[in-house]
Design an enzyme around this catalytic site. Structure first.
Site, PDB file in Angstrom:
ATOM      1  N   THR A  24       0.840  -1.214   0.000  1.00  0.00           N
ATOM      2  CA  THR A  24       0.000   0.000   0.000  1.00  0.00           C
ATOM      3  C   THR A  24       0.872   1.260   0.000  1.00  0.00           C
ATOM      4  O   THR A  24       0.522   2.254  -0.619  1.00  0.00           O
ATOM      5  CB  THR A  24      -0.954   0.057   1.222  1.00  0.00           C
ATOM      6  OG1 THR A  24      -0.193  -0.136   2.409  1.00  0.00           O
ATOM      7  CG2 THR A  24      -2.049  -0.994   1.137  1.00  0.00           C
ATOM      8  N   GLN A  99       1.438 -13.197  -0.509  1.00  0.00           N
ATOM      9  CA  GLN A  99       0.157 -13.390  -1.182  1.00  0.00           C
ATOM     10  C   GLN A  99       0.017 -12.384  -2.323  1.00  0.00           C
ATOM     11  O   GLN A  99      -0.965 -12.395  -3.050  1.00  0.00           O
ATOM     12  CB  GLN A  99      -0.994 -13.192  -0.184  1.00  0.00           C
ATOM     13  CG  GLN A  99      -0.970 -14.183   0.972  1.00  0.00           C
ATOM     14  CD  GLN A  99      -1.858 -13.718   2.119  1.00  0.00           C
ATOM     15  OE1 GLN A  99      -3.052 -13.933   2.113  1.00  0.00           O
ATOM     16  NE2 GLN A  99      -1.258 -13.064   3.109  1.00  0.00           N
ATOM     17  N   ASP A 102       2.281  -8.606  -7.289  1.00  0.00           N
ATOM     18  CA  ASP A 102       2.816  -7.424  -7.967  1.00  0.00           C
ATOM     19  C   ASP A 102       4.293  -7.485  -8.327  1.00  0.00           C
ATOM     20  O   ASP A 102       4.814  -6.602  -9.008  1.00  0.00           O
ATOM     21  CB  ASP A 102       2.541  -6.172  -7.117  1.00  0.00           C
ATOM     22  CG  ASP A 102       3.080  -6.290  -5.680  1.00  0.00           C
ATOM     23  OD1 ASP A 102       4.102  -6.976  -5.462  1.00  0.00           O
ATOM     24  OD2 ASP A 102       2.472  -5.691  -4.766  1.00  0.00           O
ATOM     25  N   HIS A 117      -0.023 -16.656  -4.507  1.00  0.00           N
ATOM     26  CA  HIS A 117      -1.150 -16.365  -5.389  1.00  0.00           C
ATOM     27  C   HIS A 117      -0.718 -16.014  -6.814  1.00  0.00           C
ATOM     28  O   HIS A 117      -1.492 -15.440  -7.572  1.00  0.00           O
ATOM     29  CB  HIS A 117      -2.020 -15.255  -4.776  1.00  0.00           C
ATOM     30  CG  HIS A 117      -2.711 -15.701  -3.521  1.00  0.00           C
ATOM     31  ND1 HIS A 117      -3.243 -14.846  -2.591  1.00  0.00           N
ATOM     32  CD2 HIS A 117      -2.964 -16.943  -3.047  1.00  0.00           C
ATOM     33  CE1 HIS A 117      -3.781 -15.536  -1.590  1.00  0.00           C
ATOM     34  NE2 HIS A 117      -3.608 -16.813  -1.842  1.00  0.00           N
ATOM     35  N   CYS A 146      -3.715 -15.355 -27.862  1.00  0.00           N
ATOM     36  CA  CYS A 146      -2.425 -15.830 -28.360  1.00  0.00           C
ATOM     37  C   CYS A 146      -2.487 -15.921 -29.895  1.00  0.00           C
ATOM     38  O   CYS A 146      -3.577 -15.954 -30.472  1.00  0.00           O
ATOM     39  CB  CYS A 146      -2.177 -17.203 -27.763  1.00  0.00           C
ATOM     40  SG  CYS A 146      -0.664 -18.016 -28.299  1.00  0.00           S
ATOM     41  N   THR A 186      -1.229  -8.217   6.269  1.00  0.00           N
ATOM     42  CA  THR A 186      -2.236  -9.164   5.784  1.00  0.00           C
ATOM     43  C   THR A 186      -3.339  -9.320   6.815  1.00  0.00           C
ATOM     44  O   THR A 186      -3.069  -9.363   8.019  1.00  0.00           O
ATOM     45  CB  THR A 186      -1.612 -10.544   5.449  1.00  0.00           C
ATOM     46  OG1 THR A 186      -2.660 -11.484   5.193  1.00  0.00           O
ATOM     47  CG2 THR A 186      -0.702 -11.081   6.544  1.00  0.00           C
ATOM     48  N   ASN A 209       0.658  -5.197  11.666  1.00  0.00           N
ATOM     49  CA  ASN A 209      -0.498  -4.908  10.810  1.00  0.00           C
ATOM     50  C   ASN A 209      -1.246  -3.712  11.375  1.00  0.00           C
ATOM     51  O   ASN A 209      -1.380  -3.575  12.586  1.00  0.00           O
ATOM     52  CB  ASN A 209      -1.429  -6.130  10.769  1.00  0.00           C
ATOM     53  CG  ASN A 209      -2.245  -6.174   9.505  1.00  0.00           C
ATOM     54  OD1 ASN A 209      -1.686  -6.182   8.410  1.00  0.00           O
ATOM     55  ND2 ASN A 209      -3.550  -6.185   9.621  1.00  0.00           N
TER      56      ASN A 209
HETATM   57  P1  OAD Z   1      -6.138  -7.549   2.886  1.00  0.00           P
HETATM   58  O1  OAD Z   1      -6.582  -6.335   2.148  1.00  0.00           O
HETATM   59  O2  OAD Z   1      -7.179  -8.535   3.280  1.00  0.00           O
HETATM   60  O3  OAD Z   1      -5.375  -7.130   4.210  1.00  0.00           O
HETATM   61  C1  OAD Z   1      -4.381  -6.155   4.185  1.00  0.00           C
HETATM   62  C2  OAD Z   1      -4.052  -5.808   5.626  1.00  0.00           C
HETATM   63  O4  OAD Z   1      -2.918  -4.955   5.586  1.00  0.00           O
HETATM   64  C3  OAD Z   1      -5.169  -5.074   6.344  1.00  0.00           C
HETATM   65  O5  OAD Z   1      -5.458  -5.752   7.551  1.00  0.00           O
HETATM   66  C4  OAD Z   1      -4.595  -3.668   6.619  1.00  0.00           C
HETATM   67  O6  OAD Z   1      -4.902  -3.214   7.925  1.00  0.00           O
HETATM   68  C5  OAD Z   1      -3.123  -3.920   6.532  1.00  0.00           C
HETATM   69  N1  OAD Z   1      -2.345  -2.772   5.982  1.00  0.00           N
HETATM   70  C6  OAD Z   1      -2.618  -2.053   4.876  1.00  0.00           C
HETATM   71  N2  OAD Z   1      -1.652  -1.149   4.661  1.00  0.00           N
HETATM   72  C7  OAD Z   1      -0.769  -1.292   5.687  1.00  0.00           C
HETATM   73  C8  OAD Z   1       0.441  -0.633   6.047  1.00  0.00           C
HETATM   74  N3  OAD Z   1       0.951   0.343   5.299  1.00  0.00           N
HETATM   75  N4  OAD Z   1       1.082  -1.047   7.164  1.00  0.00           N
HETATM   76  C9  OAD Z   1       0.574  -2.044   7.948  1.00  0.00           C
HETATM   77  N5  OAD Z   1      -0.560  -2.696   7.652  1.00  0.00           N
HETATM   78  C10 OAD Z   1      -1.224  -2.325   6.537  1.00  0.00           C
HETATM   79  O7  OAD Z   1      -4.981  -8.236   2.007  1.00  0.00           O
HETATM   80  P2  OAD Z   1      -4.419  -9.725   2.101  1.00  0.00           P
HETATM   81  O8  OAD Z   1      -4.420 -10.231   3.483  1.00  0.00           O
HETATM   82  O9  OAD Z   1      -3.143  -9.731   1.336  1.00  0.00           O
HETATM   83  O10 OAD Z   1      -6.179 -13.092  -3.007  1.00  0.00           O
HETATM   84  O11 OAD Z   1      -5.509 -10.495   1.250  1.00  0.00           O
HETATM   85  C11 OAD Z   1      -5.326 -11.851   1.006  1.00  0.00           C
HETATM   86  C12 OAD Z   1      -5.846 -12.220  -0.346  1.00  0.00           C
HETATM   87  O12 OAD Z   1      -7.191 -11.747  -0.516  1.00  0.00           O
HETATM   88  C13 OAD Z   1      -5.125 -11.588  -1.501  1.00  0.00           C
HETATM   89  O13 OAD Z   1      -3.920 -12.252  -1.844  1.00  0.00           O
HETATM   90  C14 OAD Z   1      -6.119 -11.721  -2.616  1.00  0.00           C
HETATM   91  C15 OAD Z   1      -7.371 -11.323  -1.876  1.00  0.00           C
HETATM   92  O14 OAD Z   1      -8.511 -11.926  -2.361  1.00  0.00           O
HETATM   93  C16 OAD Z   1      -6.426 -13.421  -4.267  1.00  0.00           C
HETATM   94  O15 OAD Z   1      -6.613 -12.605  -5.132  1.00  0.00           O
HETATM   95  C17 OAD Z   1      -6.446 -14.896  -4.510  1.00  0.00           C
END
Ligand code: OAD
Length: 234
Positions: A24, A99, A102, A117, A146, A186, A209
């Site tokens: 982010t 996960q 990018d 992922h 393709c 996450t 987090n």
């Molecule tokens: P989420 O969006 O569910 O969680 C991101 C977490 O990061 C949140 O709890 C925020 O509070 C925290 N956060 C955001 N910016 C931050 C920062 N600068 N410092 C500290 N914390 C911060 O994302 P993921 O857990 O990655 O899957 O989501 C898991 C999966 O859900 C992804 O890989 C994707 C999605 O569906 C697929 O596409 C298969």
């Protein structure tokens, strides 16, 4: 912070397990924060659009959404990505398990990155398996095709699809051998990825987090801070 600094200084098999919150601060929105992708309004819930059955049913719509919301090209690694790459080069960190799709850990210089992922940087024809770069998907109008006529699909794990077995296995091995497990950015709500942290056997599980997670009570140290503010002190 002092405890974290000491634990990092004493460790040489650190494993970092991260999610969208790691990127982010590079400008890529996460999924579940208030300004995240899943809190925006679309015709269908994003989890539906990025599912395997939706991809098969309506590839036109899938690619429109994917190009606009999920293809994070042109972003740069931030201090967290860079610090992790530095620790690996210094022999302190053994793997990054992410996960994210990018590619920013590799862009920062990390070598051992397990992408649970997948990655937007890899794309293959569903018929002849020819490789295509992300720019091909970005620049194609409509459904990317393709030369052989097959649809070119991003190597990204969609809902209803299984994770790559080798990536899973290597992630588990690294986590089991870790002396410090750093879990960060996450929400730990998506499985099987979130469940991997249960393979850690040590007593230095750190969770960084912004928001609370279901694993806060499971960690040995929890910091509810932004990653940039923590990593700039490390
Ligand atoms: P989420 O969006 O569910 O969680 C991101 C977490 O990061 C949140 O709890 C925020 O509070 C925290 N956060 C955001 N910016 C931050 C920062 N600068 N410092 C500290 N914390 C911060 O994302 P993921 O857990 O990655 O899957 O989501 C898991 C999966 O859900 C992804 O890989 C994707 C999605 O569906 C697929 O596409 C298969």
């Amino acid at each position: 912070m002092e405890t974290l600094k000491r634990w990092i200084a004493e460790s040489n098999r650190i494993v970092f397990f991260g999610g969208a919150g790691v990127s982010t601060e590079s400008g890529i929105p996460d999924f579940r924060s208030v300004d995240g992708l899943y809190n925006q309004k679309f015709e269908y819930p994003p989890e539906t659009i990025i599912s395997h059955s939706f991809f098969r049913r309506d590839p036109e719509y899938f690619f429109r959404f994917y190009r606009e919301k999920m293809l994070p090209l042109g972003f740069e690694p931030n201090i967290t990505h860079k610090k992790l790459a530095q620790w690996e080069a210094e022999g302190k960190l053994s793997a990054v398990v992410t996960q994210n799709i990018d590619g920013l850990h590799q862009k920062a210089g990390s070598k051992r990155v397990y992408e649970l992922h997948g990655s937007v940087l890899r794309n293959y024809c569903t018929r002849c398996h020819q490789f295509y770069p992300a720019e091909f998907i970005r620049d194609c109008p409509g459904v990317p095709k393709c030369a052989c006529g097959g649809i070119v699909k991003p190597d990204v794990v969609l809902y209803e699809e299984s994770l790559d077995a080798e990536t899973l296995e290597k992630s588990i091995e690294a986590i089991q051998a870790a002396d410090l497990l750093l879990v960060a950015g996450t929400s730990l709500t998506v499985y099987p990825a979130a469940g991997l942290i249960r393979y850690y056997r040590g007593d230095r599980l750190v969770l960084i987090n912004r928001d609370e997670t279901p694993y806060d009570g499971y960690a040995n140290l929890v910091l509810h801070q932004s990653l940039g503010s923590v990593f700039s002190q490390l």
